[in-house]
Design an enzyme around this catalytic site. Structure first.
Site, mmCIF file in Angstrom:
data_model
loop_
_atom_site.group_PDB
_atom_site.id
_atom_site.type_symbol
_atom_site.label_atom_id
_atom_site.label_comp_id
_atom_site.label_asym_id
_atom_site.label_seq_id
_atom_site.Cartn_x
_atom_site.Cartn_y
_atom_site.Cartn_z
ATOM 1 N N ASP A 1 0.795 -1.227 0.000
ATOM 2 C CA ASP A 1 0.000 0.000 0.000
ATOM 3 C C ASP A 1 0.823 1.270 0.000
ATOM 4 O O ASP A 1 0.411 2.290 -0.542
ATOM 5 C CB ASP A 1 -0.964 0.014 1.194
ATOM 6 C CG ASP A 1 -0.288 0.429 2.492
ATOM 7 O OD1 ASP A 1 0.665 -0.243 2.906
ATOM 8 O OD2 ASP A 1 -0.720 1.438 3.085
ATOM 9 N N ASP B 1 5.681 0.463 3.244
ATOM 10 C CA ASP B 1 5.913 -0.766 4.008
ATOM 11 C C ASP B 1 5.690 -1.977 3.112
ATOM 12 O O ASP B 1 5.604 -1.854 1.897
ATOM 13 C CB ASP B 1 5.014 -0.784 5.244
ATOM 14 C CG ASP B 1 3.548 -0.529 4.887
ATOM 15 O OD1 ASP B 1 3.174 -0.721 3.710
ATOM 16 O OD2 ASP B 1 2.773 -0.118 5.775
ATOM 17 N N TYR C 1 -4.583 1.617 11.301
ATOM 18 C CA TYR C 1 -3.971 1.823 9.999
ATOM 19 C C TYR C 1 -4.956 2.397 8.983
ATOM 20 O O TYR C 1 -4.732 3.475 8.434
ATOM 21 C CB TYR C 1 -3.350 0.504 9.518
ATOM 22 C CG TYR C 1 -2.375 -0.027 10.534
ATOM 23 C CD1 TYR C 1 -1.094 0.508 10.632
ATOM 24 C CD2 TYR C 1 -2.750 -1.007 11.458
ATOM 25 C CE1 TYR C 1 -0.207 0.072 11.601
ATOM 26 C CE2 TYR C 1 -1.867 -1.456 12.424
ATOM 27 C CZ TYR C 1 -0.597 -0.913 12.500
ATOM 28 O OH TYR C 1 0.278 -1.346 13.472
ATOM 29 N N GLU D 1 6.021 9.707 2.842
ATOM 30 C CA GLU D 1 5.569 8.356 2.467
ATOM 31 C C GLU D 1 4.576 8.432 1.314
ATOM 32 O O GLU D 1 3.600 9.171 1.371
ATOM 33 C CB GLU D 1 4.926 7.633 3.648
ATOM 34 C CG GLU D 1 4.566 6.188 3.304
ATOM 35 C CD GLU D 1 4.079 5.389 4.511
ATOM 36 O OE1 GLU D 1 4.297 4.166 4.523
ATOM 37 O OE2 GLU D 1 3.490 5.992 5.426
#
Length: 524
Positions: A100, A103, A252, A497
């Site tokens: 996604d 990570d 998350y 990110e």
């Protein structure tokens, strides 16, 4: 990864009553002659805008970087096969799909959203993608996700969702996906543990993708549509939020409600099937309960209201005369709310949102701040093209009137900011322009491809003061703070990110801007 959700309850409201004047706009880039209905004839495209074309080609590469599984025709030299045994404990092949973000997790909720938006982008702007050689890559990336989603739905009332992998374990490691050795547990929703939000989003993904592949592979398209129907029925008949029933996932990708996903999925199923029962679903009691008519909200992976309003406005623009009177009132409610969304986005509108930076970027949340401006711009350019194609000359915002070009100019302003026209004079799209982030929060990009670092050893690469050894080309990073500053640091994950779902929206936005003029065509 951090806090990625934006509460639906916190979304800004700008409702205003809007009337559309039926006047033919005299000066447009080109004239489109069209009955109220879908056009199956090719519509001439304008001059290619090289900056947006180049940015589109760049952004498309990020999906290849994020691929899990056995890589075929791998175009990323520092990526290799990974996750090959994902799903093995359930005797399923869940090796495909996309990681996604930075990570090594495969979260079902944002992945399905990525597929839905990518499908929508292809359906609306596939001709423009094709003109610059990006249609096939977009379809390939979409199928990599839908292959995973099909396998994740082994029974009518079972869907394997967030997660493939344990986020707590995964985030305690900093390693390339190719080097993973930790357990990759699975979680499912079912009748005893429902997840209407994630099941409905997956239904939307499969229904929209079925339209993408309908002509090229009718068998695959039919398979997708079958799964979409089953998942929608499962989501509707077994109501509940997946993040309430599985609390550990809320850290998350927390869902703040499932009503928007049910309407979103039903809207896509109507487009895919033409079955009026889905239109009845969105315009009847479910629409009254969940549509938030008159209350504009932001579009993001967790909130689909604004996107559903624009998608259903498409029907009133193009199929107005063919829609039964039984549904016309409900569809007008969606369109009026979509118009209120547009009026809120236009900076010169009397109802313009104040959620902007000093330079005019839509700004709602410090976490992944670019998700809202690019999503808003995508919806704005879609609505602009709906107006242009149907020769709808004006949008009324209070006492002021705006043209389709005003919406398009707003969309361009947000895209241009992302690509470097900002106070920082930098591009937030990695690999585009002369200056872009070099310390992207991304495991694979930050670790040399010849490294054999294990789970814990890899943190030296997270903390390294050297730029990433591998360029995450095409990654759209989180974005600037409200004061229009950006700290290029791997440990600053809220700004550096990237995510696949934001890239999918950016692909749609850039595809819409590739030529100087665009007009939508039939989904079928």
């Amino acid at each position: 990864m951090g806090e990625k959700s934006i509460s639906k309850g916190r979304c800004c409201s700008w409702f205003i009553t809007i009337a559309i004047l039926a006047i033919v706009e005299g000066a447009v880039v080109y004239t489109v002659k069209m009955m109220i209905g879908y056009s199956d004839k090719p519509i001439p495209l304008g001059i290619i805008q090289q900056n947006y074309s180049s940015a589109l080609k760049t952004s498309m590469q990020f999906f290849n970087i994020q691929k899990s599984g056995k890589l075929v025709d791998n175009k990323i030299p520092w990526r290799g096969d990974s996750g090959l045994k994902d799903g093995i404990q359930a005797s399923l092949d869940l090796s495909k799909g996309l990681y996604d973000a930075g990570d090594n997790m495969k979260f079902g909720f944002p992945m399905a959203f990525t597929a839905t938006v990518l499908s929508w982008s292809i359906l609306e702007y596939g001709d423009q993608m094709d003109r610059v050689g990006q249609l096939e890559p977009a379809q390939d990336s979409l199928k990599w996700i839908t292959d995973f989603l099909i396998n994740a739905h082994p029974a009518e009332n079972t869907l394997y969702i967030q997660k493939v992998g344990d986020p707590a374990v995964d985030h305690a490691c900093w390693q390339r996906p190719e080097d993973m050795t930790e357990m990759r547990p699975l979680i499912q929703v079912n009748t005893s543990c429902p997840g209407s939000d994630i099941a409905a989003e997956t239904a939307a993904a499969m229904a929209s993708a079925s339209l993408v592949f309908k002509k090229a592979d009718s068998t695959y398209s039919s398979t997708l549509l079958k799964h979409a129907k089953q998942l929608f029925t499962f989501a509707d008949k077994n109501r509940g939020s997946y993040s309430e029933n599985i609390p550990e996932v809320a850290t998350y990708y927390n869902s703040t409600g499932y009503g928007d996903e049910l309407l979103w999925a039903a809207s896509w199923l109507y487009h895919a099937t033409g079955d009026d029962s889905y239109l009845e679903y969105v315009t009847g009691p479910n629409g009254e309960d969940y549509a938030n008519w008159g209350s504009p909200t932001w579009f993001c992976w967790d909130s689909k209201h604004a996107a559903t309003q624009v998608l259903l406005s498409r029907l009133s623009f193009f199929k107005g005369r063919d829609i039964s009177n039984a549904y016309s009132s409900g569809l007008q409610n969606y369109r009026k709310t979509a118009e209120a969304v547009m009026c809120g986005l236009l900076p010169d509108s009397p109802t313009a949102t104040k959620s902007r930076t000093e330079s005019g970027l839509i700004w709602v949340s410090e976490w992944s701040s670019l998700q809202h401006p690019i999503a808003s711009a995508f919806l704005a350019v879609l609505y602009s093209d709906y107006m242009l194609t149907t020769q709808t000359p004006q949008l009324k915002c209070g006492s002021d009137s705006f043209r389709p070009s005003d919406l398009r100019n707003f969309a361009k302003s947000q895209a241009d900011y992302v690509l470097g026209k900002n106070p920082m004079k930098m591009s937030f799209l990695v690999g585009y322009g002369d200056k872009f982030p070099e310390f992207v929060h991304h495991r694979g990009a930050s670790i040399p491809m010849d490294s054999t670092a294990n789970c814990k050893d890899g943190f030296k690469w997270l903390d390294s003061t050297d730029p990433n050894p591998n360029v995450a080309t095409g990654a759209l990073v989180g974005g600037p703070f409200l004061n229009e500053t950006f700290i290029d640091s791997r440990n600053n994950l809220m700004q550096t990110e990237p995510t696949t779902y934001n890239n999918a929206i950016l692909v749609g936005l850039l595809s819409s801007l590739v030529t100087t003029s665009s007009a939508v065509q039939s989904f079928t």
